[in-house]
Write a protein that holds these residues in place. Sequence first.
Motif, short mmCIF file in Angstrom:
data_model
loop_
_atom_site.label_atom_id
_atom_site.label_comp_id
_atom_site.label_asym_id
_atom_site.label_seq_id
_atom_site.Cartn_x
_atom_site.Cartn_y
_atom_site.Cartn_z
N ALA A 73 0.55 -1.39 0.13
CA ALA A 73 -0.17 -0.19 -0.15
C ALA A 73 1.14 1.13 0.25
O ALA A 73 0.62 1.77 -0.69
CB ALA A 73 -1.09 0.49 1.14
N ALA A 74 1.77 1.42 0.50
CA ALA A 74 2.72 1.93 0.97
C ALA A 74 3.58 2.70 -0.78
O ALA A 74 3.77 3.72 -1.17
CB ALA A 74 3.86 2.03 1.83
N SER A 75 4.24 1.69 -1.23
CA SER A 75 4.87 1.74 -1.91
C SER A 75 3.59 1.56 -3.89
O SER A 75 3.80 2.69 -4.96
CB SER A 75 5.51 0.11 -2.88
OG SER A 75 6.43 0.19 -1.77
N LEU A 76 3.08 1.50 -3.68
CA LEU A 76 1.07 1.33 -4.53
C LEU A 76 1.15 3.68 -4.26
O LEU A 76 1.39 3.81 -5.57
CB LEU A 76 -0.20 1.32 -4.00
CG LEU A 76 -1.04 1.28 -5.14
CD1 LEU A 76 -0.49 1.15 -6.17
CD2 LEU A 76 -2.21 0.33 -5.10
N SER A 77 1.10 3.97 -2.64
CA SER A 77 1.08 5.36 -3.00
C SER A 77 1.67 6.31 -3.43
O SER A 77 1.58 7.05 -3.90
CB SER A 77 0.38 5.20 -1.33
OG SER A 77 0.29 7.38 -1.13
N PHE A 78 2.59 5.57 -3.37
CA PHE A 78 3.88 6.51 -3.89
C PHE A 78 4.09 6.31 -5.26
O PHE A 78 4.50 7.71 -5.66
CB PHE A 78 4.92 5.90 -3.28
CG PHE A 78 7.03 6.38 -3.61
CD1 PHE A 78 7.58 7.26 -3.08
CD2 PHE A 78 7.96 6.24 -4.93
CE1 PHE A 78 8.28 8.20 -3.07
CE2 PHE A 78 9.09 6.14 -4.96
CZ PHE A 78 9.07 7.72 -4.69
N LEU A 79 4.34 5.67 -5.95
CA LEU A 79 3.95 5.51 -7.29
C LEU A 79 2.80 6.10 -7.93
O LEU A 79 2.61 7.18 -8.73
CB LEU A 79 3.37 3.93 -7.99
CG LEU A 79 4.78 3.02 -7.73
CD1 LEU A 79 4.23 1.63 -8.26
CD2 LEU A 79 5.58 3.55 -8.36
N ARG A 80 1.71 6.59 -7.14
CA ARG A 80 0.50 7.45 -7.32
C ARG A 80 1.05 8.85 -7.86
O ARG A 80 1.18 9.64 -7.84
CB ARG A 80 -0.72 7.10 -6.91
CG ARG A 80 -1.50 5.78 -7.02
CD ARG A 80 -1.93 5.76 -5.95
NE ARG A 80 -3.34 5.15 -6.02
CZ ARG A 80 -3.75 3.39 -4.99
NH1 ARG A 80 -3.92 4.23 -3.70
NH2 ARG A 80 -4.44 2.75 -5.86
N SER A 81 1.40 9.33 -6.42
CA SER A 81 1.52 10.69 -5.46
C SER A 81 3.29 11.20 -5.69
O SER A 81 3.83 12.23 -6.52
CB SER A 81 1.37 11.10 -4.54
OG SER A 81 1.76 10.48 -2.54
N GLY A 82 4.30 9.75 -6.26
CA GLY A 82 5.84 9.98 -5.33
C GLY A 82 5.90 10.76 -4.30
O GLY A 82 6.75 11.28 -4.48
#
Length: 485
Positions: A73-82
């Motif tokens: 979830a943290a990795s996916l959030s990072f991919l979305r927002s940087g």
Amino acid sequence: MSVEVNTAATENSPPMASASASSSVVTLNVGGELFQTTAATLSRAGGSSPLASLGPSPPDAPHFLDGDPRLFAASLSFLRSGRLASHPPSPALLAEARHFSLDGLLLASLSPASAFSPLSLRPTALLLLTGRVAPSAVAIPLSPHAASLVAAHGGVVTSFNAALASRTSVLTPLPTIDSLVAVSPALALAGARDFPGVQLCRFPGDAPATASDALYWPDSPSSVLSMAASEPASHWLFASFESARRNSSAVVAFDLNSLSPVVEIGRKEVFGADVEAAIPPTKLGWLAGHSLLLAAGSHSGPAGMVGDIRLWDVRASSTVPLWGVREKDDCFADVAASDSLSALFKVGAASGEVFMADLRRLSGDGTSVDPWVCIGDGQRAGAATASRRKDGNGCRIECYRSWVFVARGAYAEVWTQVEITSEPGEKKVMRRNWVGNGPSMVTADGEEMDKIVSWAFGGGRMALARVDKRSVEVWDSASGTISGE
């Protein structure tokens, strides 16, 4: 089994998705929990990651990934927002990112400063800028982690997210930006000579970027010559101001929380034609471990170059420096301070050699004892000074953690500490190495490299701008230095 469905809200999906929109949704089953995103978001993981190859899938037939749902979830959030929700990234998160083969650029943006390896720096990205103006300044937020990157080109400031996958630009009232500081991913400060005030550039992420506010020297709106900021925890911003008539100058300390002026430091006035009596600081630096402000400036005249270096304890006095020296024989082309090494470093304007002054041995006004020790070629430095050469013209020097970087034209060198002797009178031993492939003026495709005009360091990365190149080079430490242990 708990089920959590994460929708890609940050990608501005409408409440009622259309057929075309729903056809691009990718559903993932990660360790028993469901996630929904888009193929565009997953593609930011890089071509080497299996995430980038995943196509749309319905909720009843999700792609299965063997991983930790919380970390994913943290990795996916990072991919979305940087951006990461919290810093620093845990070793487990770094291991999870490597588990999914996120490309080296993404891993570098997640890596802490402790993973920085100067001898492993390699160019990993070339960020093209809009418009016809080459970047004049680059900056990385004041954090142990390279959360983003900011570049100034003409009067425009462009902010890239941590993954360098998206950008936001804002037009400032400044004609050409000379000084740039990135306080956080959401705030950058820009200044220009011959133009009053420090311009605040805000990048809120969920709203349009703005550049509508400015900080001024309270006595007189004046141009900005240089800026420096402390780590966010120290709450200091320093700006060197000079009046429009160039007859007065000062460094103003601002509170980073309220962005209001706190104290004016080392005000100087020019009387008559004695310009050298009030040389304004054009290089500022903050040593958090020593609570000292470095302020240095130089002037070139008929008799050669002369410069002042001052160290200020802003808690003790705003009118009398803790230490100062007037440079004449081999004045500095550039100067920097290292908290980790407890030392000042300079590049001689005449010799081009690197010199070091131990902060623990500085005392008085610096006029009786030469504080500098040449860590380069001492004989060459002496000969160049005696012949009044200008071998250091245009050289830049910057300290990052326990390393000292010097830009010489198109290439960069790094000085590393190889030994510290504790006996009285002994000195630190430094060794010179090259960044990348060394002092080659030619790239792999045969083109001549251009002069470095600005650079910045943060997290595990270095960013630099070259003259007449409408792009920013990003150099990252080798991904092998990023460990999940």
